[in-house]
Design an enzyme around this catalytic site. Structure first.
Site, PDB file in Angstrom:
ATOM      1  N   VAL A  29       0.841  -1.209   0.000  1.00  0.00           N
ATOM      2  CA  VAL A  29       0.000   0.000   0.000  1.00  0.00           C
ATOM      3  C   VAL A  29       0.872   1.253   0.000  1.00  0.00           C
ATOM      4  O   VAL A  29       0.630   2.198  -0.740  1.00  0.00           O
ATOM      5  CB  VAL A  29      -0.912   0.009   1.251  1.00  0.00           C
ATOM      6  CG1 VAL A  29      -1.682   1.322   1.374  1.00  0.00           C
ATOM      7  CG2 VAL A  29      -1.881  -1.170   1.208  1.00  0.00           C
ATOM      8  N   SER A  76      -2.317   4.222  -4.765  1.00  0.00           N
ATOM      9  CA  SER A  76      -2.815   3.263  -5.761  1.00  0.00           C
ATOM     10  C   SER A  76      -4.214   2.773  -5.382  1.00  0.00           C
ATOM     11  O   SER A  76      -5.058   2.563  -6.261  1.00  0.00           O
ATOM     12  CB  SER A  76      -1.851   2.097  -5.946  1.00  0.00           C
ATOM     13  OG  SER A  76      -1.633   1.438  -4.727  1.00  0.00           O
ATOM     14  N   ASP A  88      -0.424  -4.159   3.907  1.00  0.00           N
ATOM     15  CA  ASP A  88       0.965  -3.690   4.011  1.00  0.00           C
ATOM     16  C   ASP A  88       1.517  -4.035   5.386  1.00  0.00           C
ATOM     17  O   ASP A  88       0.821  -3.930   6.404  1.00  0.00           O
ATOM     18  CB  ASP A  88       1.059  -2.181   3.783  1.00  0.00           C
ATOM     19  CG  ASP A  88       2.449  -1.765   3.308  1.00  0.00           C
ATOM     20  OD1 ASP A  88       2.560  -1.284   2.156  1.00  0.00           O
ATOM     21  OD2 ASP A  88       3.420  -1.925   4.074  1.00  0.00           O
ATOM     22  N   ASP A 100       2.252  -5.963  -5.263  1.00  0.00           N
ATOM     23  CA  ASP A 100       3.236  -4.868  -5.378  1.00  0.00           C
ATOM     24  C   ASP A 100       3.891  -4.696  -3.997  1.00  0.00           C
ATOM     25  O   ASP A 100       4.045  -3.598  -3.502  1.00  0.00           O
ATOM     26  CB  ASP A 100       2.532  -3.565  -5.822  1.00  0.00           C
ATOM     27  CG  ASP A 100       3.530  -2.451  -6.142  1.00  0.00           C
ATOM     28  OD1 ASP A 100       4.705  -2.756  -6.420  1.00  0.00           O
ATOM     29  OD2 ASP A 100       3.135  -1.260  -6.103  1.00  0.00           O
ATOM     30  N   HIS A 152       8.647  -7.570  -3.406  1.00  0.00           N
ATOM     31  CA  HIS A 152       9.317  -7.987  -4.642  1.00  0.00           C
ATOM     32  C   HIS A 152      10.518  -8.878  -4.364  1.00  0.00           C
ATOM     33  O   HIS A 152      11.336  -9.105  -5.258  1.00  0.00           O
ATOM     34  CB  HIS A 152       9.696  -6.792  -5.521  1.00  0.00           C
ATOM     35  CG  HIS A 152       8.523  -5.928  -5.849  1.00  0.00           C
ATOM     36  ND1 HIS A 152       7.395  -6.417  -6.455  1.00  0.00           N
ATOM     37  CD2 HIS A 152       8.282  -4.614  -5.615  1.00  0.00           C
ATOM     38  CE1 HIS A 152       6.510  -5.455  -6.579  1.00  0.00           C
ATOM     39  NE2 HIS A 152       7.012  -4.345  -6.085  1.00  0.00           N
ATOM     40  N   GLU A 164       3.592  -7.157 -10.062  1.00  0.00           N
ATOM     41  CA  GLU A 164       4.319  -5.993 -10.574  1.00  0.00           C
ATOM     42  C   GLU A 164       5.816  -6.140 -10.279  1.00  0.00           C
ATOM     43  O   GLU A 164       6.221  -6.885  -9.380  1.00  0.00           O
ATOM     44  CB  GLU A 164       3.808  -4.704  -9.915  1.00  0.00           C
ATOM     45  CG  GLU A 164       2.435  -4.287 -10.395  1.00  0.00           C
ATOM     46  CD  GLU A 164       2.080  -2.864  -9.922  1.00  0.00           C
ATOM     47  OE1 GLU A 164       2.927  -2.195  -9.303  1.00  0.00           O
ATOM     48  OE2 GLU A 164       0.936  -2.459 -10.176  1.00  0.00           O
TER      49      GLU A 164
HETATM   50  C1  LIG Z   1       6.188  -0.516  -3.905  1.00  0.00           C
HETATM   51  S1  LIG Z   1       5.399  -0.199  -2.361  1.00  0.00           S
HETATM   52  C2  LIG Z   1       3.685  -0.247  -2.803  1.00  0.00           C
HETATM   53  C3  LIG Z   1       3.273   0.884  -3.661  1.00  0.00           C
HETATM   54  C4  LIG Z   1       1.817   0.995  -3.974  1.00  0.00           C
HETATM   55  N1  LIG Z   1       1.224  -0.263  -4.403  1.00  0.00           N
HETATM   56  C5  LIG Z   1       1.626   2.032  -5.055  1.00  0.00           C
HETATM   57  O1  LIG Z   1       1.432   1.638  -6.231  1.00  0.00           O
HETATM   58  O2  LIG Z   1       1.693   3.201  -4.759  1.00  0.00           O
HETATM   59  C6  LIG Z   1       5.692  -1.675  -1.526  1.00  0.00           C
HETATM   60  C7  LIG Z   1       5.056  -1.799  -0.159  1.00  0.00           C
HETATM   61  O3  LIG Z   1       5.020  -3.185   0.161  1.00  0.00           O
HETATM   62  C8  LIG Z   1       5.120  -3.308   1.549  1.00  0.00           C
HETATM   63  N2  LIG Z   1       5.549  -4.665   1.891  1.00  0.00           N
HETATM   64  C9  LIG Z   1       6.796  -5.191   1.881  1.00  0.00           C
HETATM   65  N3  LIG Z   1       6.774  -6.468   2.259  1.00  0.00           N
HETATM   66  C10 LIG Z   1       5.475  -6.792   2.495  1.00  0.00           C
HETATM   67  C11 LIG Z   1       4.797  -7.974   2.922  1.00  0.00           C
HETATM   68  N4  LIG Z   1       5.464  -9.103   3.147  1.00  0.00           N
HETATM   69  N5  LIG Z   1       3.470  -7.937   3.050  1.00  0.00           N
HETATM   70  C12 LIG Z   1       2.770  -6.801   2.811  1.00  0.00           C
HETATM   71  N6  LIG Z   1       3.374  -5.641   2.425  1.00  0.00           N
HETATM   72  C13 LIG Z   1       4.686  -5.634   2.255  1.00  0.00           C
HETATM   73  C14 LIG Z   1       6.104  -2.231   1.949  1.00  0.00           C
HETATM   74  O4  LIG Z   1       5.943  -1.879   3.318  1.00  0.00           O
HETATM   75  C15 LIG Z   1       5.777  -1.105   0.992  1.00  0.00           C
HETATM   76  O5  LIG Z   1       4.929  -0.151   1.583  1.00  0.00           O
END
Ligand SMILES: C[S@@+](CC[C@H](N)C(=O)[O-])C[C@H]1O[C@@H](n2cnc3c(N)ncnc32)[C@H](O)[C@@H]1O
Length: 255
Positions: free
Chosen positions: A49, A54, A71, A116, A119, A144
């Site tokens: 998030v 988004s 998130d 997203d 990754h 993504e």
């Molecule tokens: C690229 S950002 C998301 C951006 C958002 N979807 C947008 O398009 O604006 C990635 C997010 O994934 C979260 N994240 C990382 N590992 C995670 C996990 N195992 N479960 C849920 N969220 C996670 C991070 O805290 C970060 O806020």
């Protein structure tokens, strides 16, 4: 809502409010796969998030969708949305607690899941197996930023044994496994990703209809009546076979 407003336009017009960032090429890909779903009452999950933009933009793109963001960063609990069609869960996407809450929130299943999140290859694989089976028939699982699947610091790499790139390539074999004349089974394809011996329910034959790989975006479609994973019977039409008469209606008739 103006039906003609594309996702790209929604993003480019989003000058104020919560931040989101997407690579430019994603808009064309999303339009191609999602345009026909826009006015449906969808259930959608986005893993990752961050600043929350988004979720806002997806709620505009899909005006009748229920959208749940997940998130691990507890600061997302501060995000406030004007519509009650958006909810946010705090926790790791593949934790039992979060998966149970998603199932409780969407007892009829999901139409779209977007990963997203981190990754990191391991998270990408586990998010897929933990959420793909929650999709309704025909549902889409979208990953993504698959470029990170090629990066060693994210647990990826073309020859990295546990990279998510290798995992998704194996899904191609899963879709076509009925044609293999080699002796291998699903454990050979996926066992190494799940050393604790748990066999994810989605990794069985005929569960996946299609996998589409774009630059950095992979889309996996769940099997449905509309897009069945079976080859089906051969359909031969026409009455003249002057080059190869084995391919003629006398040999196999179209049903
Ligand atoms: C690229 S950002 C998301 C951006 C958002 N979807 C947008 O398009 O604006 C990635 C997010 O994934 C979260 N994240 C990382 N590992 C995670 C996990 N195992 N479960 C849920 N969220 C996670 C991070 O805290 C970060 O806020």
């Amino acid at each position: 809502m103006n039906k003609q407003t594309t996702l790209r336009d929604l993003y480019l017009e989003h000058k104020k409010g919560k931040v989101s960032s997407k690579w430019e090429s994603y808009f064309t890909i999303y339009e191609r796969h999602l345009e026909g779903l826009r006015l449906k009452r969808l259930n959608m999950v986005e893993i990752g998030v961050q600043n929350g933009g988004s979720l806002d933009l997806w709620s505009q793109y899909f005006p009748f969708a229920q959208i749940c963001g997940i998130d691990v960063d507890h600061r997302v609990s501060k995000l406030v949305y004007e519509t009650n069609r958006i909810s946010v869960l705090v926790g790791a996407a593949s934790s039992k607690e979060v998966i149970s809450k998603v199932q409780a929130n969407f007892p009829n299943g999901l139409d779209i899941v977007i990963d997203d999140g981190s990754h990191r290859s391991k998270d990408t694989v586990y998010n897929f197996v933990n959420y793909f089976h929650l999709l309704k028939p025909g549902g889409l699982f979208i990953v993504e930023d698959m470029h990170a699947g090629y990066w060693h610091e994210f647990g990826g790499g073309i020859n990295e044994p546990l990279s998510c790139i290798g995992f998704f390539k194996n899904l191609i074999d899963l879709i076509n496994i009925e044609h293999s004349r080699d002796t291998f089974n699903l454990d050979d394809l996926f066992g190494k990703y799940f050393p604790q011996g748990v066999k994810p329910v989605c990794l069985k034959t005929q569960s996946i209809a299609a996998i589409t790989a774009y630059n950095s975006v992979f889309i996996i479609e769940k099997a449905s009546d509309r897009l069945a994973p079976k080859l089906g019977s051969v359909v031969i039409v026409g009455s003249e076979a002057i080059v190869n008469d084995k391919v003629s209606p006398e040999v196999v008739r179209a049903p």
